[in-house]
Structure formats: structure tokens, C-alpha cells
Design a protein around this motif. Structure first.
Motif, PDB file in Angstrom:
ATOM      1  N   LYS A  86       0.842  -1.213   0.000  1.00 37.13           N
ATOM      2  CA  LYS A  86       0.000   0.000   0.000  1.00 37.13           C
ATOM      3  C   LYS A  86       0.871   1.255   0.000  1.00 37.13           C
ATOM      4  CE  LYS A  86      -3.918  -2.066   2.278  1.00 37.13           C
ATOM      5  NZ  LYS A  86      -4.277  -2.585   3.587  1.00 37.13           N
ATOM      6  N   TYR A  87       2.123   1.103   0.390  1.00 38.39           N
ATOM      7  CA  TYR A  87       2.995   2.275   0.532  1.00 38.39           C
ATOM      8  C   TYR A  87       4.200   2.279  -0.408  1.00 38.39           C
ATOM      9  CZ  TYR A  87       0.272   3.351   4.648  1.00 38.39           C
ATOM     10  OH  TYR A  87      -0.757   3.668   5.486  1.00 38.39           O
ATOM     11  N   PHE A  88       4.684   1.081  -0.756  1.00 39.76           N
ATOM     12  CA  PHE A  88       5.896   0.993  -1.590  1.00 39.76           C
ATOM     13  C   PHE A  88       5.632   0.088  -2.787  1.00 39.76           C
ATOM     14  CE2 PHE A  88       7.543   1.977   2.639  1.00 39.76           C
ATOM     15  CZ  PHE A  88       8.497   2.952   2.370  1.00 39.76           C
ATOM     16  N   PRO A  89       6.232   0.420  -3.968  1.00 38.26           N
ATOM     17  CA  PRO A  89       6.104  -0.496  -5.103  1.00 38.26           C
ATOM     18  C   PRO A  89       6.982  -1.734  -4.895  1.00 38.26           C
ATOM     19  CG  PRO A  89       7.576   1.309  -5.678  1.00 38.26           C
ATOM     20  CD  PRO A  89       7.064   1.599  -4.291  1.00 38.26           C
ATOM     21  N   LEU A  90       6.666  -2.788  -5.636  1.00 36.49           N
ATOM     22  CA  LEU A  90       7.442  -4.027  -5.520  1.00 36.49           C
ATOM     23  C   LEU A  90       8.933  -3.787  -5.783  1.00 36.49           C
ATOM     24  CD1 LEU A  90       7.277  -7.103  -5.089  1.00 36.49           C
ATOM     25  CD2 LEU A  90       6.810  -7.334  -7.552  1.00 36.49           C
ATOM     26  N   SER A  91       9.217  -2.827  -6.676  1.00 31.94           N
ATOM     27  CA  SER A  91      10.615  -2.569  -7.047  1.00 31.94           C
ATOM     28  C   SER A  91      11.446  -1.994  -5.892  1.00 31.94           C
ATOM     29  CB  SER A  91      10.676  -1.602  -8.243  1.00 31.94           C
ATOM     30  OG  SER A  91      10.019  -0.401  -7.905  1.00 31.94           O
ATOM     31  N   SER A  92      10.789  -1.573  -4.814  1.00 31.75           N
ATOM     32  CA  SER A  92      11.527  -1.068  -3.643  1.00 31.75           C
ATOM     33  C   SER A  92      12.101  -2.193  -2.796  1.00 31.75           C
ATOM     34  CB  SER A  92      10.608  -0.242  -2.732  1.00 31.75           C
ATOM     35  OG  SER A  92      10.149   0.892  -3.395  1.00 31.75           O
ATOM     36  N   PHE A  93      11.702  -3.438  -3.103  1.00 35.52           N
ATOM     37  CA  PHE A  93      12.057  -4.570  -2.230  1.00 35.52           C
ATOM     38  C   PHE A  93      13.028  -5.529  -2.902  1.00 35.52           C
ATOM     39  CE2 PHE A  93       7.938  -3.107  -0.946  1.00 35.52           C
ATOM     40  CZ  PHE A  93       7.964  -3.207   0.432  1.00 35.52           C
ATOM     41  N   LEU A  94      13.917  -6.053  -2.101  1.00 30.64           N
ATOM     42  CA  LEU A  94      14.651  -7.246  -2.511  1.00 30.64           C
ATOM     43  C   LEU A  94      14.400  -8.300  -1.441  1.00 30.64           C
ATOM     44  CD1 LEU A  94      16.637  -8.667  -4.473  1.00 30.64           C
ATOM     45  CD2 LEU A  94      18.447  -8.034  -2.878  1.00 30.64           C
ATOM     46  N   PHE A  95      13.890  -9.442  -1.893  1.00 31.44           N
ATOM     47  CA  PHE A  95      13.678 -10.558  -0.971  1.00 31.44           C
ATOM     48  C   PHE A  95      14.871 -11.497  -1.076  1.00 31.44           C
ATOM     49  CE2 PHE A  95       9.579  -8.724  -1.358  1.00 31.44           C
ATOM     50  CZ  PHE A  95       9.073  -8.827  -0.072  1.00 31.44           C
ATOM     51  N   VAL A  96      15.548 -11.647   0.026  1.00 33.67           N
ATOM     52  CA  VAL A  96      16.730 -12.505   0.090  1.00 33.67           C
ATOM     53  C   VAL A  96      16.290 -13.847   0.664  1.00 33.67           C
ATOM     54  CG1 VAL A  96      18.985 -12.791   1.204  1.00 33.67           C
ATOM     55  CG2 VAL A  96      18.239 -10.519   0.438  1.00 33.67           C
ATOM     56  N   SER A  97      16.692 -14.924   0.004  1.00 29.65           N
ATOM     57  CA  SER A  97      16.362 -16.258   0.521  1.00 29.65           C
ATOM     58  C   SER A  97      17.276 -16.586   1.699  1.00 29.65           C
ATOM     59  CB  SER A  97      16.540 -17.298  -0.595  1.00 29.65           C
ATOM     60  OG  SER A  97      16.722 -18.577  -0.015  1.00 29.65           O
ATOM     61  N   GLY A  98      16.680 -16.788   2.872  1.00 30.72           N
ATOM     62  CA  GLY A  98      17.474 -17.153   4.051  1.00 30.72           C
ATOM     63  C   GLY A  98      18.217 -18.465   3.848  1.00 30.72           C
ATOM     64  N   GLU A  99      17.607 -19.369   3.081  1.00 30.26           N
ATOM     65  CA  GLU A  99      18.251 -20.667   2.823  1.00 30.26           C
ATOM     66  C   GLU A  99      19.462 -20.478   1.918  1.00 30.26           C
ATOM     67  OE1 GLU A  99      14.904 -20.190   2.442  1.00 30.26           O
ATOM     68  OE2 GLU A  99      14.110 -21.416   4.077  1.00 30.26           O
ATOM     69  N   GLU A 100      19.286 -19.700   0.851  1.00 31.59           N
ATOM     70  CA  GLU A 100      20.403 -19.484  -0.078  1.00 31.59           C
ATOM     71  C   GLU A 100      21.507 -18.640   0.555  1.00 31.59           C
ATOM     72  OE1 GLU A 100      21.075 -20.791  -3.202  1.00 31.59           O
ATOM     73  OE2 GLU A 100      19.468 -22.100  -2.552  1.00 31.59           O
ATOM     74  N   LEU A 101      21.117 -17.788   1.490  1.00 32.42           N
ATOM     75  CA  LEU A 101      22.113 -16.966   2.190  1.00 32.42           C
ATOM     76  C   LEU A 101      23.121 -17.861   2.928  1.00 32.42           C
ATOM     77  CD1 LEU A 101      22.715 -13.957   2.722  1.00 32.42           C
ATOM     78  CD2 LEU A 101      21.293 -14.118   4.766  1.00 32.42           C
ATOM     79  N   ILE A 102      22.651 -19.024   3.357  1.00 33.46           N
ATOM     80  CA  ILE A 102      23.533 -19.983   4.032  1.00 33.46           C
ATOM     81  C   ILE A 102      24.261 -20.852   3.006  1.00 33.46           C
ATOM     82  CG2 ILE A 102      23.595 -21.957   5.614  1.00 33.46           C
ATOM     83  CD1 ILE A 102      21.063 -20.619   6.968  1.00 33.46           C
ATOM     84  N   ARG A 103      23.519 -21.333   1.998  1.00 29.70           N
ATOM     85  CA  ARG A 103      24.115 -22.240   0.998  1.00 29.70           C
ATOM     86  C   ARG A 103      25.061 -21.540   0.045  1.00 29.70           C
ATOM     87  NH1 ARG A 103      19.754 -26.288  -1.748  1.00 29.70           N
ATOM     88  NH2 ARG A 103      19.086 -27.299   0.167  1.00 29.70           N
ATOM     89  N   ASN A 104      24.668 -20.328  -0.325  1.00 25.67           N
ATOM     90  CA  ASN A 104      25.397 -19.610  -1.370  1.00 25.67           C
ATOM     91  C   ASN A 104      25.430 -18.121  -1.035  1.00 25.67           C
ATOM     92  OD1 ASN A 104      26.424 -18.561  -3.756  1.00 25.67           O
ATOM     93  ND2 ASN A 104      24.540 -18.883  -4.922  1.00 25.67           N
ATOM     94  N   PRO A 105      26.180 -17.754   0.026  1.00 25.33           N
ATOM     95  CA  PRO A 105      26.150 -16.354   0.463  1.00 25.33           C
ATOM     96  C   PRO A 105      26.593 -15.380  -0.620  1.00 25.33           C
ATOM     97  CG  PRO A 105      27.877 -17.588   1.617  1.00 25.33           C
ATOM     98  CD  PRO A 105      27.061 -18.583   0.868  1.00 25.33           C
TER      99      PRO A 105
END
Ligand code: PPS
Length: 198
Positions: A86-105
Motif C-alpha cells: 500500500k505504501y511501496f512499489p514491488l521494485s523497492s524490495f529485494l527478498f533474500v532467501s534465508g536458505e540461499e544466504l547460508i548455501r550460497n552467500p
């Protein structure tokens, strides 16, 4: 830069952040909501004696998932994210995978650098996998002589949870996960079960 997991789920935060700056770039680290709930439980249980995860997950042992329990509610990412859109467009976000952050930082942090428009300075040899801890750690300094792992409150051992309970939660989260994948345009593959218990 500021960070707190609670920003993502606290009602008034999207509006307040938007009032502060509508151009804020927002990074959200998300992981399988079941693992997230067990992680949340593990953190609370490390501070005080509480009932078992299996007991807390359901209303009066009924098999009905207790959505009033924060550990469960927070993992309904689609509901929380609706408020942000409601406040920010999708382009304002980056979703980081917590699983990949461990497997492939490196892979995840490369995406972070690109999203923030930073020079790409992070390289493969900035990380090493600490077998004892079971997590990647950072190598700092030119001689690789200053390794840094996160502290002992990060990466705690999780309790074994009854697989029946895990399966029930898997069914509970499935539609919310599907909605979330659709909203953000990324399939995090939590429902394949491949990431549960790292
Ligand atoms: N490199 C590395 N080292 C240690 N831990 C790592 C790492 N990368 C991700 N993680 C995961 O981060 C989880 C803790 O993050 P939190 O969100 O609880 O932290 S905080 O609330 O923002 O302080 C923590 O959750 P738990 O495993 O449940 O302790 C880890 O799984």
C-alpha cells in the motif's frame, strides 16, 4: 541502514517508513516459515521454560493451527507484505532467501549489491564454511587472518519436531506461500520440503 525482523510485521511501520522516505530500499530476508517458527521457538526457549513446539503450534491440541502465536503468525508473509504494497512499489524490495544466504552467500549478496547499486566488491574468497558451526563465516583482512562467524545466538541447534506437526504446518502455510511467491515473483521452494531442517 537499519534492520529489525519486527519491522516487516509491525502494523504501523510501512506508513512510518514511507513518511520518512518514499525512496527507501527495503531488504527482507525470508526463510521457510516452518523453520522460521522453530527458530523463533528455539530463541524463546533459550531464555525461559516453555511448552513444547508441538503443544504451542495448535489450539488446545486440536490440530487447528494457533495463528495467535507469533511464531506461526509472522510466517504468513503474504498478509504482512500486503500492507507494505500500500505504501511501496514491488521494485523497492529485494527478498533474500534465508536458505540461499547460508548455501550460497556470495550469490545472495551479489544480488544485494546490485539492488543497492553498490560496486560489486564481495567475492567467493570472502567466505569460508565453518563445519563446526554449520554456517558460512566471513574472512576479513588481506591475509585471511581475521575470520568472523556470527555469535552463538545465531545458528542454534533446533529441536526435532514431530513430522506430523511439520506436515500439518506445511499444509497450513502452502496457500500463503503460494500467494507470497506470486506477489513477489519468486518461488522460494519451501513447499518442496527441501529446505526444512538445514
Ligand atoms: N552465516 C550465518 N551464521 C549464523 N546464522 C546465520 C548465517 N546466515 C544465516 N543465518 C541464520 O540467521 C538466523 C538468525 O537471524 P535472526 O533473524 O534471528 O537475527 S535477528 O533477529 O535479526 O538478530 C539463524 O537462525 P537460527 O538457525 O534459528 O539460529 C541462522 O539460521
Amino acid at each position: 541502514m537499519e534492520k529489525s525482523p519486527s519491522y516487516f510485521v509491525t502494523h504501523d511501520v510501512p506508513r512510518r517508513m514511507h513518511n520518512m522516505s518514499k525512496d527507501t530500499k527495503l531488504l527482507v530476508v525470508v526463510r521457510d516459515p516452518i523453520t522460521r517458527a522453530i527458530s523463533d521457538y528455539t530463541q524463546t526457549a533459550s531464555k525461559r521454560k516453555i511448552k513444547s513446539f508441538e503443544k504451542l503450534a495448535f489450539v488446545n491440541n486440536s490440530g487447528v493451527v494457533d495463528t495467535s502465536w507469533g511464531a506461526i503468525r509472522i510466517g504468513v508473509y503474504a498478509k504482512h507484505f500486503e500492507k507494505w504494497l500500500k505504501y511501496f512499489p514491488l521494485s523497492s524490495f529485494l527478498f533474500v532467501s534465508g536458505e540461499e544466504l547460508i548455501r550460497n552467500p556470495l550469490g545472495e549478496l551479489t544480488k544485494v549489491q546490485q539492488f543497492l547499486g553498490l560496486k560489486e566488491v564481495i567475492q567467493e574468497d570472502h567466505f569460508y564454511f565453518n563445519q563446526t558451526k554449520g554456517f558460512p563465516c566471513l574472512i576479513r583482512g588481506v591475509n585471511n587472518d581475521n575470520p568472523h562467524c556470527l555469535g552463538k545466538t545465531k545458528g542454534r541447534a533446533h529441536p526435532d519436531v514431530d513430522p506430523v506437526v511439520v506436515n500439518r504446518l506445511r499444509e497450513f502455510y502452502r496457500p500463503f506461500n503460494a500467494k507470497f511467491y506470486h506477489m513477489v515473483g519468486t518461488n522460494f521452494h519451501w513447499d518442496d520440503g527441501q529446505y526444512y531442517k538445514r
